[in-house]
Design a protein around this motif. Structure first.
Motif, PDB file in Angstrom:
ATOM      1  N   GLY A   6       0.927  -1.317  -0.235  1.00 31.13           N
ATOM      2  CA  GLY A   6      -0.156   0.203   0.111  1.00 31.13           C
ATOM      3  C   GLY A   6       1.102   1.018  -0.364  1.00 31.13           C
ATOM      4  N   ALA A   7       2.290   1.393   0.689  1.00 30.06           N
ATOM      5  CA  ALA A   7       2.875   2.315   1.142  1.00 30.06           C
ATOM      6  C   ALA A   7       3.406   2.299  -0.760  1.00 30.06           C
ATOM      7  N   VAL A   8       3.964   1.191  -0.831  1.00 25.46           N
ATOM      8  CA  VAL A   8       4.569   1.367  -2.164  1.00 25.46           C
ATOM      9  C   VAL A   8       3.488   2.149  -3.364  1.00 25.46           C
ATOM     10  N   ILE A   9       2.515   1.804  -3.456  1.00 22.50           N
ATOM     11  CA  ILE A   9       1.852   1.941  -4.761  1.00 22.50           C
ATOM     12  C   ILE A   9       1.333   3.566  -4.479  1.00 22.50           C
ATOM     13  N   THR A  10       1.143   4.038  -3.298  1.00 23.39           N
ATOM     14  CA  THR A  10       0.529   5.699  -2.968  1.00 23.39           C
ATOM     15  C   THR A  10       1.926   6.104  -2.923  1.00 23.39           C
ATOM     16  N   ASP A  11       3.056   5.933  -2.441  1.00 18.70           N
ATOM     17  CA  ASP A  11       4.405   6.550  -3.187  1.00 18.70           C
ATOM     18  C   ASP A  11       4.187   6.864  -3.939  1.00 18.70           C
ATOM     19  N   ALA A  12       4.531   5.554  -5.476  1.00 18.19           N
ATOM     20  CA  ALA A  12       4.705   5.949  -6.495  1.00 18.19           C
ATOM     21  C   ALA A  12       3.657   6.939  -7.249  1.00 18.19           C
ATOM     22  N   MET A  13       2.598   6.576  -6.561  1.00 21.13           N
ATOM     23  CA  MET A  13       1.232   7.029  -7.751  1.00 21.13           C
ATOM     24  C   MET A  13       1.032   8.917  -7.351  1.00 21.13           C
ATOM     25  N   LEU A  14       1.262   9.178  -5.938  1.00 23.61           N
ATOM     26  CA  LEU A  14       0.941  10.717  -5.909  1.00 23.61           C
ATOM     27  C   LEU A  14       2.856  11.129  -5.878  1.00 23.61           C
ATOM     28  N   GLN A  15       3.616  10.563  -6.109  1.00 25.94           N
ATOM     29  CA  GLN A  15       4.915  12.109  -6.007  1.00 25.94           C
ATOM     30  C   GLN A  15       5.093  12.692  -7.422  1.00 25.94           C
ATOM     31  N   ALA A  16       4.256  12.217  -8.341  1.00 28.45           N
ATOM     32  CA  ALA A  16       4.804  13.191  -9.731  1.00 28.45           C
ATOM     33  C   ALA A  16       4.067  14.514  -9.460  1.00 28.45           C
ATOM     34  N   GLY A  17       4.859  15.338  -9.567  1.00 27.40           N
ATOM     35  CA  GLY A  17       4.357  16.813  -8.864  1.00 27.40           C
ATOM     36  C   GLY A  17       3.671  17.429  -8.224  1.00 27.40           C
ATOM     37  N   LEU A  18       4.082  16.461  -6.845  1.00 25.69           N
ATOM     38  CA  LEU A  18       4.032  16.676  -5.532  1.00 25.69           C
ATOM     39  C   LEU A  18       5.040  17.404  -4.839  1.00 25.69           C
ATOM     40  N   ASN A  19       5.099  18.021  -4.094  1.00 23.85           N
ATOM     41  CA  ASN A  19       5.770  17.772  -2.933  1.00 23.85           C
ATOM     42  C   ASN A  19       6.010  16.390  -1.769  1.00 23.85           C
ATOM     43  N   TRP A  20       6.955  16.040  -2.060  1.00 23.13           N
ATOM     44  CA  TRP A  20       7.137  14.420  -0.858  1.00 23.13           C
ATOM     45  C   TRP A  20       7.206  14.646   0.022  1.00 23.13           C
ATOM     46  N   GLU A  21       7.575  15.521   1.129  1.00 25.96           N
ATOM     47  CA  GLU A  21       8.113  15.552   2.234  1.00 25.96           C
ATOM     48  C   GLU A  21       6.967  16.097   2.683  1.00 25.96           C
ATOM     49  N   SER A  22       5.424  17.262   2.360  1.00 28.31           N
ATOM     50  CA  SER A  22       4.676  17.698   2.730  1.00 28.31           C
ATOM     51  C   SER A  22       3.554  16.832   2.332  1.00 28.31           C
ATOM     52  N   VAL A  23       3.542  16.126   1.131  1.00 29.56           N
ATOM     53  CA  VAL A  23       2.283  15.876   0.940  1.00 29.56           C
ATOM     54  C   VAL A  23       2.546  14.350   0.734  1.00 29.56           C
ATOM     55  N   VAL A  24       3.133  13.712  -0.139  1.00 26.41           N
ATOM     56  CA  VAL A  24       3.199  12.353  -0.259  1.00 26.41           C
ATOM     57  C   VAL A  24       3.740  11.552   0.846  1.00 26.41           C
ATOM     58  N   LYS A  25       4.814  11.869   2.068  1.00 27.50           N
ATOM     59  CA  LYS A  25       5.309  11.034   3.159  1.00 27.50           C
ATOM     60  C   LYS A  25       4.324  10.714   4.140  1.00 27.50           C
ATOM     61  N   PRO A  26       3.540  11.764   4.387  1.00 32.19           N
ATOM     62  CA  PRO A  26       3.098  12.054   5.560  1.00 32.19           C
ATOM     63  C   PRO A  26       1.594  11.117   5.022  1.00 32.19           C
ATOM     64  N   ARG A  27       1.107  11.052   4.149  1.00 31.29           N
ATOM     65  CA  ARG A  27       0.437   9.589   2.961  1.00 31.29           C
ATOM     66  C   ARG A  27       0.560   8.464   3.185  1.00 31.29           C
ATOM     67  N   VAL A  28       2.468   8.304   3.186  1.00 31.54           N
ATOM     68  CA  VAL A  28       2.702   7.274   2.593  1.00 31.54           C
ATOM     69  C   VAL A  28       2.602   6.135   4.233  1.00 31.54           C
ATOM     70  N   ALA A  29       3.003   7.579   4.796  1.00 30.88           N
ATOM     71  CA  ALA A  29       3.075   7.399   6.865  1.00 30.88           C
ATOM     72  C   ALA A  29       1.299   6.248   7.048  1.00 30.88           C
ATOM     73  N   ARG A  30       0.680   7.565   6.702  1.00 28.81           N
ATOM     74  CA  ARG A  30      -1.150   7.312   6.608  1.00 28.81           C
ATOM     75  C   ARG A  30      -1.306   5.684   6.171  1.00 28.81           C
ATOM     76  N   VAL A  31      -1.284   5.222   5.219  1.00 34.94           N
ATOM     77  CA  VAL A  31      -1.092   4.305   4.704  1.00 34.94           C
ATOM     78  C   VAL A  31      -0.776   3.217   4.882  1.00 34.94           C
ATOM     79  N   LYS A  32       0.935   3.327   5.709  1.00 33.50           N
ATOM     80  CA  LYS A  32       1.251   1.934   6.591  1.00 33.50           C
ATOM     81  C   LYS A  32       0.782   1.229   8.114  1.00 33.50           C
ATOM     82  N   GLY A  33      -0.023   2.175   8.447  1.00 35.83           N
ATOM     83  CA  GLY A  33      -0.815   2.218   9.715  1.00 35.83           C
ATOM     84  C   GLY A  33      -1.827   1.430   9.687  1.00 35.83           C
ATOM     85  N   TYR A  34      -1.923   1.108   8.248  1.00 37.32           N
ATOM     86  CA  TYR A  34      -3.135  -0.155   8.210  1.00 37.32           C
ATOM     87  C   TYR A  34      -2.395  -1.290   7.443  1.00 37.32           C
TER      88      TYR A  34
END
Length: 180
Positions: A6-34
């Motif tokens: 879930g984290a791999v897919i989220t990271d890969a699919m959100l990273q394009a055009g977004l700030n990784w630290e402030s946008v992608v990273k927290p969502r990857v952490a959120r998904v890893k919580g499942y």
């Protein structure tokens, strides 16, 4: 490696055009919580049950549809773990299939490889700007990737480490401007 599809897919699919630290990273952490989302089918089922906008705390429908589409595609291909994805991506024909999905181009396909520890470079604006700062002109994605790969090989370091080092350097303040 996340050890969590879930984290791999989220990271890969959100990273394009977004700030990784402030946008992608927290969502990857959120998904890893499942924990049930560690496998692709678990992640897909979670998305269907709770809704991708709830799971990712994200409202952009296009990115959510792409994430769900990749999860469905990987399930249809029998990809459940990072090891499955690593082996699957080792076949060039599978990379072509992956790039046939909406929102997956050269960079995202290479970023998937990067996330499952296949040494590569995902050429983005940071890599392009870094090469431009060095006075290196490239004809496109593949040439830029090959230059970074050859440099890493000559330096005796991992291609992924060089990619990440360039990303860290170029994403820090004051290094975003292209050389004239």
């Amino acid at each position: 490696s996340y050890g969590h599809m879930g984290a791999v897919i989220t990271d890969a699919m959100l990273q394009a055009g977004l700030n990784w630290e402030s946008v992608v990273k927290p969502r990857v952490a959120r998904v890893k919580g499942y924990p049930q989302a560690c496998t692709t089918s678990g992640f897909r089922d979670l998305l269907h049950r709770m809704g991708p906008s709830v799971v990712l705390d994200w409202v952009h429908p296009e990115k959510l549809a792409r994430i769900a589409g990749v999860a469905d595609f990987f399930c249809a291909c029998g990809i459940e773990t990072e090891e499955d994805l690593r082996q699957w991506l080792a076949l060039g024909t599978n990379v072509v299939r992956l790039k046939g999905l909406r929102g997956v181009g050269d960079k995202t396909a290479d970023y998937f490889k990067f996330l499952v520890c296949i040494p590569t470079t995902a050429v983005d604006r940071h890599i392009k700007n870094f090469l431009a700062l060095a006075g290196i002109q490239t004809s496109g994605y593949n040439e830029a990737k090959e230059i970074v790969h050859r440099a890493a090989d000559l330096m005796g370091i991992s291609r992924a480490i060089l990619d990440h080092s360039i990303w860290k350097y170029m994403s820090s303040k004051g290094h975003k401007t292209k050389r004239p």
